[in-house]
Design a protein around this motif. Structure first.
Motif, PDB file in Angstrom:
ATOM      1  N   ALA A 114      33.018 144.508  21.079  1.00 47.86           N
ATOM      2  CA  ALA A 114      31.686 144.262  21.624  1.00 47.86           C
ATOM      3  C   ALA A 114      30.672 144.124  20.490  1.00 47.86           C
ATOM      4  O   ALA A 114      30.940 144.478  19.335  1.00 47.86           O
ATOM      5  CB  ALA A 114      31.283 145.403  22.563  1.00 47.86           C
ATOM      6  N   THR A 115      29.499 143.628  20.821  1.00 52.70           N
ATOM      7  CA  THR A 115      28.440 143.380  19.843  1.00 52.70           C
ATOM      8  C   THR A 115      27.415 144.504  19.873  1.00 52.70           C
ATOM      9  O   THR A 115      26.981 144.916  20.952  1.00 52.70           O
ATOM     10  CB  THR A 115      27.735 142.043  20.143  1.00 52.70           C
ATOM     11  N   VAL A 116      27.024 144.980  18.708  1.00 51.75           N
ATOM     12  CA  VAL A 116      25.976 146.001  18.599  1.00 51.75           C
ATOM     13  C   VAL A 116      24.637 145.317  18.360  1.00 51.75           C
ATOM     14  O   VAL A 116      24.507 144.477  17.468  1.00 51.75           O
ATOM     15  CB  VAL A 116      26.272 146.987  17.457  1.00 51.75           C
ATOM     16  N   VAL A 117      23.645 145.684  19.166  1.00 53.20           N
ATOM     17  CA  VAL A 117      22.288 145.144  19.042  1.00 53.20           C
ATOM     18  C   VAL A 117      21.363 146.295  18.669  1.00 53.20           C
ATOM     19  O   VAL A 117      21.357 147.341  19.327  1.00 53.20           O
ATOM     20  CB  VAL A 117      21.822 144.493  20.354  1.00 53.20           C
ATOM     21  N   TRP A 118      20.566 146.093  17.623  1.00 52.90           N
ATOM     22  CA  TRP A 118      19.680 147.149  17.120  1.00 52.90           C
ATOM     23  C   TRP A 118      18.251 146.950  17.618  1.00 52.90           C
ATOM     24  O   TRP A 118      17.752 145.833  17.676  1.00 52.90           O
ATOM     25  CB  TRP A 118      19.673 147.164  15.601  1.00 52.90           C
ATOM     26  N   VAL A 119      17.597 148.072  17.941  1.00 51.01           N
ATOM     27  CA  VAL A 119      16.176 148.073  18.271  1.00 51.01           C
ATOM     28  C   VAL A 119      15.452 148.868  17.197  1.00 51.01           C
ATOM     29  O   VAL A 119      15.832 150.006  16.897  1.00 51.01           O
ATOM     30  CB  VAL A 119      15.901 148.706  19.652  1.00 51.01           C
ATOM     31  N   ASP A 120      14.407 148.273  16.618  1.00 52.61           N
ATOM     32  CA  ASP A 120      13.643 148.950  15.578  1.00 52.61           C
ATOM     33  C   ASP A 120      12.406 149.633  16.150  1.00 52.61           C
ATOM     34  O   ASP A 120      11.823 149.169  17.132  1.00 52.61           O
ATOM     35  CB  ASP A 120      13.187 147.949  14.509  1.00 52.61           C
ATOM     36  N   PHE A 121      12.004 150.733  15.513  1.00 47.53           N
ATOM     37  CA  PHE A 121      10.714 151.327  15.821  1.00 47.53           C
ATOM     38  C   PHE A 121       9.713 150.877  14.762  1.00 47.53           C
ATOM     39  O   PHE A 121      10.092 150.371  13.702  1.00 47.53           O
ATOM     40  CB  PHE A 121      10.813 152.857  15.877  1.00 47.53           C
TER      41      PHE A 121
END
Length: 413
Positions: A136-143
């Protein structure tokens, strides 16, 4: 309403001057709080009393069974959860790893897993590794490193019809940011994904309502709120019923026991129950106002935690006002909603040196990234991190003043 912190401190042997060889001021509560006498006594009483495998016939069987059911009831009251959805684990990290393996069995190439850079690595790496194993693909969310905020819109922007799970902290153990979890839960569920929330740093500083937060899975660690070292996961029993972990053939398939391998540590569970009971009585200790006889433990927890939160927030304001007056000090805890946890750095000086300087003066304020490695890097602090100052319901104004005096000596000396 008044808050009598000394009445609270009197229940903690480690905080009572003269009971330990060297009295230390503790600003290390994000790494684990000190423990009240009643928790240690509950562990001792359970471990040294009649004890055996669970049952209802003999006193030893009943003691074991009562320890388990008491633990589930206490944690359900603390989190606003169903007692049948309370799962014991050795740690929050272990539970997250376990459930990353359980849930990723159904993932496939093309599926997407969302993680946040605000999180402790325990709510990042298990999902990244599970996604890798599943293709699966990992998607990052930034703060936002300037404000410390993790916006719901930032999460919503990365969700697709392929998103299977989103993992986000309810409070950053590094900078204290408390994201709008309920708002994030709405967009996650609109996308048809599961929502896994790390509540380890949140639970010690807020009254938890699991239904209002909207988390499908919620983990926490009792040793962060006066209890023994272990982890707890809360979820809807119906959701847990659809997850089938590997287990021994003769072991029960009942929820939540199917997730708890081997014989449970009854003494630890009794200690968790005692910690929740202490929390429930904290408001009465602090204010001197007895609860209504008809008040439930859940109602007393609400009053206690709100009283403690007000005390901690007042101390945090005192701390941050003092820090603002010190030259060369940068405060990285800036979110509008945050716990009483303050991360600071020093111009031209190492945070680790400040820790050692304070420790020589009897003040324990550790430095580092505290396993929030992605957050520390995103703030530009690398693996070194900063000096973390964590407040607890037993922290005092005098301790804040001592810390500020020590830091002033450090930066001006």
């Amino acid at each position: 309403m008044t808050y009598d912190v000394e009445s609270i401190r009197a229940h903690f042997p480690a905080l009572t001057a003269g009971t330990v060889p060297e009295h230390t001021v503790h600003f290390d509560s994000p790494g684990g709080t000190q423990t009240p006498q009643s928790v240690g006594q509950a562990i001792f009483n359970t471990l040294t009393g009649p004890l055996s495998i669970r049952g209802r016939r003999s006193p030893s069987e009943r003691n074991a069974d009562d320890a388990v059911t008491g633990f589930r009831s206490a944690m359900a009251d603390l989190l606003g959860a169903d007692a049948l959805g309370i799962v014991y684990g050795r740690s929050a990290t272990q539970l997250t790893y376990d459930f990353s393996r359980h849930l990723s069995r159904d993932w496939a190439p093309g599926d997407e897993i969302v993680v946040s850079r605000l999180d402790h690595d325990a709510n990042i790496r298990p999902w990244v590794q599970a996604a890798d194993h599943a293709g699966a693909t990992v998607v990052w969310v930034d703060f936002d490193p300037e404000t410390g905020e993790l916006a719901p819109a930032a999460v919503a922007a990365v969700l697709t019809d392929r998103t299977r799970l989103v993992a986000v902290t309810a409070a950053s153990n590094l900078i204290g940011t408390r994201p709008a979890i309920a708002e994030i839960a709405k967009v996650v569920h609109q996308a048809g994904a599961l929502f896994f929330v790390d509540g380890v740093h949140y639970v010690p500083h807020a009254f938890v309502d699991l239904a209002a937060l909207g988390a499908d899975f919620f983990v926490c660690s009792p040793y962060k709120f006066f209890g023994p070292h272990c982890g707890v996961l809360a979820a809807d029993p119906a959701l847990l019923a659809g997850i089938h972990p590997d287990k021994l053939l003769p072991s029960t398939d009942v929820v939540p026991e199917r997730f708890e391998l081997g014989t449970l540590p009854y003494e630890t569970l009794a200690g968790v129950t005692a910690a929740v009971d202490f929390l429930a009585g904290l408001g009465e200790l602090a204010t001197g106002v007895p609860a209504r006889p008809s008040s439930s433990r859940r109602e007393r927890l609400r009053a206690s935690l709100r009283s403690a939160e007000a005390h901690e927030d007042a101390l945090r304001d005192r701390l941050e006002s003092g820090l603002a007056a010190l030259p060369g000090v940068t405060v990285y805890s800036r979110a509008a909603q945050r716990t009483p946890t303050v991360l600071v750095g020093f111009t031209g000086r190492r945070a680790a040196d400040a820790t050692e300087f304070l420790f020589e003066r009897g003040i324990l304020a550790p430095s580092g990234s505290f396993y929030a490695l992605e957050a520390s890097r995103h703030l530009g602090l690398g693996e070194a991190g900063g000096l973390r100052i964590g407040l607890a319901p037993y922290s005092t104004p005098a301790e804040i003043d001592a810390l500020l005096a020590g830091l002033a000596e450090f930066v001006l000396g």
